[in-house]
Motif scaffolding. Sequence first.
Motif, PDB file in Angstrom:
ATOM      1  N   ILE A 130       0.835  -1.210   0.000  1.00 49.18           N
ATOM      2  CA  ILE A 130       0.000   0.000   0.000  1.00 49.18           C
ATOM      3  C   ILE A 130       0.865   1.253   0.000  1.00 49.18           C
ATOM      4  CG2 ILE A 130      -1.644   1.319   1.383  1.00 49.18           C
ATOM      5  CD1 ILE A 130      -2.827  -1.363   2.300  1.00 49.18           C
ATOM      6  N   TYR A 134       0.958   3.784  -3.201  1.00 44.27           N
ATOM      7  CA  TYR A 134       0.556   5.181  -2.981  1.00 44.27           C
ATOM      8  C   TYR A 134       1.663   6.130  -3.431  1.00 44.27           C
ATOM      9  CZ  TYR A 134      -0.770   9.496  -0.604  1.00 44.27           C
ATOM     10  OH  TYR A 134      -1.092  10.800  -0.331  1.00 44.27           O
ATOM     11  N   PHE A 138       0.773   8.920  -6.218  1.00 39.40           N
ATOM     12  CA  PHE A 138       0.425  10.263  -5.738  1.00 39.40           C
ATOM     13  C   PHE A 138       1.617  11.097  -5.279  1.00 39.40           C
ATOM     14  CE2 PHE A 138      -3.275   7.519  -4.772  1.00 39.40           C
ATOM     15  CZ  PHE A 138      -4.209   8.136  -5.591  1.00 39.40           C
ATOM     16  N   MET A 200      -5.255   2.225  -7.697  1.00 39.93           N
ATOM     17  CA  MET A 200      -5.165   3.590  -7.176  1.00 39.93           C
ATOM     18  C   MET A 200      -5.081   4.622  -8.284  1.00 39.93           C
ATOM     19  SD  MET A 200      -2.627   3.193  -3.882  1.00 39.93           S
ATOM     20  CE  MET A 200      -3.081   2.148  -2.485  1.00 39.93           C
ATOM     21  N   LYS A 205      -7.736  12.461  -8.475  1.00 40.27           N
ATOM     22  CA  LYS A 205      -6.739  13.210  -7.701  1.00 40.27           C
ATOM     23  C   LYS A 205      -7.287  14.519  -7.161  1.00 40.27           C
ATOM     24  CE  LYS A 205      -2.696  11.202  -9.974  1.00 40.27           C
ATOM     25  NZ  LYS A 205      -1.422  11.463 -10.689  1.00 40.27           N
ATOM     26  N   HIS A 218       0.306  13.476   3.558  1.00 43.56           N
ATOM     27  CA  HIS A 218       0.253  12.245   2.769  1.00 43.56           C
ATOM     28  C   HIS A 218      -0.299  11.083   3.590  1.00 43.56           C
ATOM     29  CE1 HIS A 218       1.918  13.394  -1.062  1.00 43.56           C
ATOM     30  NE2 HIS A 218       2.934  14.011  -0.483  1.00 43.56           N
ATOM     31  N   ARG A 221      -4.056  11.482   4.079  1.00 43.90           N
ATOM     32  CA  ARG A 221      -4.776  11.264   2.822  1.00 43.90           C
ATOM     33  C   ARG A 221      -4.803   9.787   2.453  1.00 43.90           C
ATOM     34  NH1 ARG A 221      -1.663  15.178  -1.055  1.00 43.90           N
ATOM     35  NH2 ARG A 221      -0.389  15.649   0.777  1.00 43.90           N
ATOM     36  N   MET A 222      -3.703   9.103   2.696  1.00 45.66           N
ATOM     37  CA  MET A 222      -3.658   7.688   2.358  1.00 45.66           C
ATOM     38  C   MET A 222      -4.609   6.886   3.244  1.00 45.66           C
ATOM     39  SD  MET A 222      -0.400   5.089   2.480  1.00 45.66           S
ATOM     40  CE  MET A 222      -0.389   5.164   4.286  1.00 45.66           C
ATOM     41  N   VAL A 226      -7.500   7.162   0.352  1.00 43.48           N
ATOM     42  CA  VAL A 226      -7.045   6.188  -0.647  1.00 43.48           C
ATOM     43  C   VAL A 226      -7.336   4.762  -0.206  1.00 43.48           C
ATOM     44  CG1 VAL A 226      -5.048   5.318  -1.893  1.00 43.48           C
ATOM     45  CG2 VAL A 226      -5.292   7.776  -1.503  1.00 43.48           C
ATOM     46  N   VAL A 227      -7.012   4.424   1.042  1.00 34.57           N
ATOM     47  CA  VAL A 227      -7.218   3.045   1.507  1.00 34.57           C
ATOM     48  C   VAL A 227      -8.700   2.661   1.499  1.00 34.57           C
ATOM     49  CG1 VAL A 227      -6.994   1.510   3.495  1.00 34.57           C
ATOM     50  CG2 VAL A 227      -5.064   2.929   2.794  1.00 34.57           C
ATOM     51  N   SER A 230      -9.776   2.046  -2.027  1.00 33.71           N
ATOM     52  CA  SER A 230      -9.104   0.889  -2.643  1.00 33.71           C
ATOM     53  C   SER A 230      -9.397  -0.409  -1.902  1.00 33.71           C
ATOM     54  CB  SER A 230      -7.587   1.123  -2.669  1.00 33.71           C
ATOM     55  OG  SER A 230      -7.255   2.309  -3.331  1.00 33.71           O
TER      56      SER A 230
END
Length: 315
Positions: A130, A134, A138, A200, A205, A218, A221-222, A226-227, A230
Motif C-alpha cells: 500500500i 501510494y 500520488f 489507485m 486526484k 500524505h 490522505r492515504m 485512498v485506503v 481501494s
Amino acid sequence: MSTLTLGQDPHGTPSAPGDDSSTGSAPAPGGAVRNRGRDRGPRRPRWATGLLIGGVLATIAVFLVPLYWLFSSALKPHQQIYTWPLRWIPEALTLENFTQAWNSAPFDRFFLNSIITTSVGTALELTLAILCAYAFVFVEFRFKKVAFVLIVGSLMLPGHVTLIVNYITVANLGWLNSYAGIILPGIASAFAMFLLFQYMRTIDKDILQAAEIDGAGHLRRMVTIVVPLSSPMILTATLIVMIGKWNEYVWPLIVTSTADMRTLPIGLLFLRSQEGYSNWGVIMAGAVFVSLPMLILFFLAQKRIIGGLAAGAMK
C-alpha cells in the motif's frame, strides 16, 4: 355517416389492450405476430455447443476429481483404499486416519507456525504494498519511473534465484530457524504492489488535492481517502497473498531445521517420512489438514477475489 374512434374495429367493438390491430404490428403468416425487437445473432452450431459443454465438464473433472479422491481416501478404512476396482463411494467412514495423522506428527505446532507466519507476513506485505503503490501514484520524486520499472521487472525473476542470497543474509543476521527468518525475506511483493497501483490510478486526484488544501498530509490522505476507496482491491490482494504464504514450501524448508519451527506443508513431508509409502490414508488425512483451511477461505471469498480483479481490469 358514423365515424370510427380510436380503439374500435369497423363494427364498433373496442379493441383489447393487447390486440395487434391497435399497435400497428403486422401479423405474420399463420397468425403469429412478427417480432419487431432486436434480432438475435446466429446461433452456435450444436456440435460447437457440445464441445463447449464437454470442455467445461472435463475442466471441472480435472480439478474436482483429485479433491474428491483426497477427502474420500482420508475418510476410508485402510483396506478400502487399496481395493480394485476403485471404490469411489466409501462403504464406511472413519476418522481414524485423522487421529493417527495428528498423533504421528506435531500438527498443533505446525498449525501455530503457519498461522503466525501467514498472518504476520500478509500484514507486513500488504502494508508495504500500500505504501509503495501510494508513493508511485500520488507522490512525485526523481527517478520514479525507473524505480517502478525495476520493481515490476522483478516479477520476471523466478523466486528460486534469490534463495541463496536470502539464505546467506538471514544466516549472517542470526535468523535461521526463527519466525523472522521465515517472514521477513518475503514481505516485499511486487505483485501486490502492482495490483494496488493499477487500482489507485483510477482514484480522482481532485479529492486528494482538496484534502491537501484542508491541511491533510500524505499519511492522512492515504489512510482516510485512498485506503477506503481501494478496499476491494486490498481485500483481493490480501486473500491472494495469504493463500500463497500458507502454501509456501521451499523457503521455510531451507531456513528451518527443527520440527517445532516447521509449517504445515513441511509437516506433511514429515508425516510422509513417518508413515512411509504404505499408509496413504493417514497421509491423505494430513493433506486435508494442510489444504482445508485455504479451500474454505477461497470458496467463501472467491466472489470478492474475482470481483476485485475484474473491477481493476475494467477501470
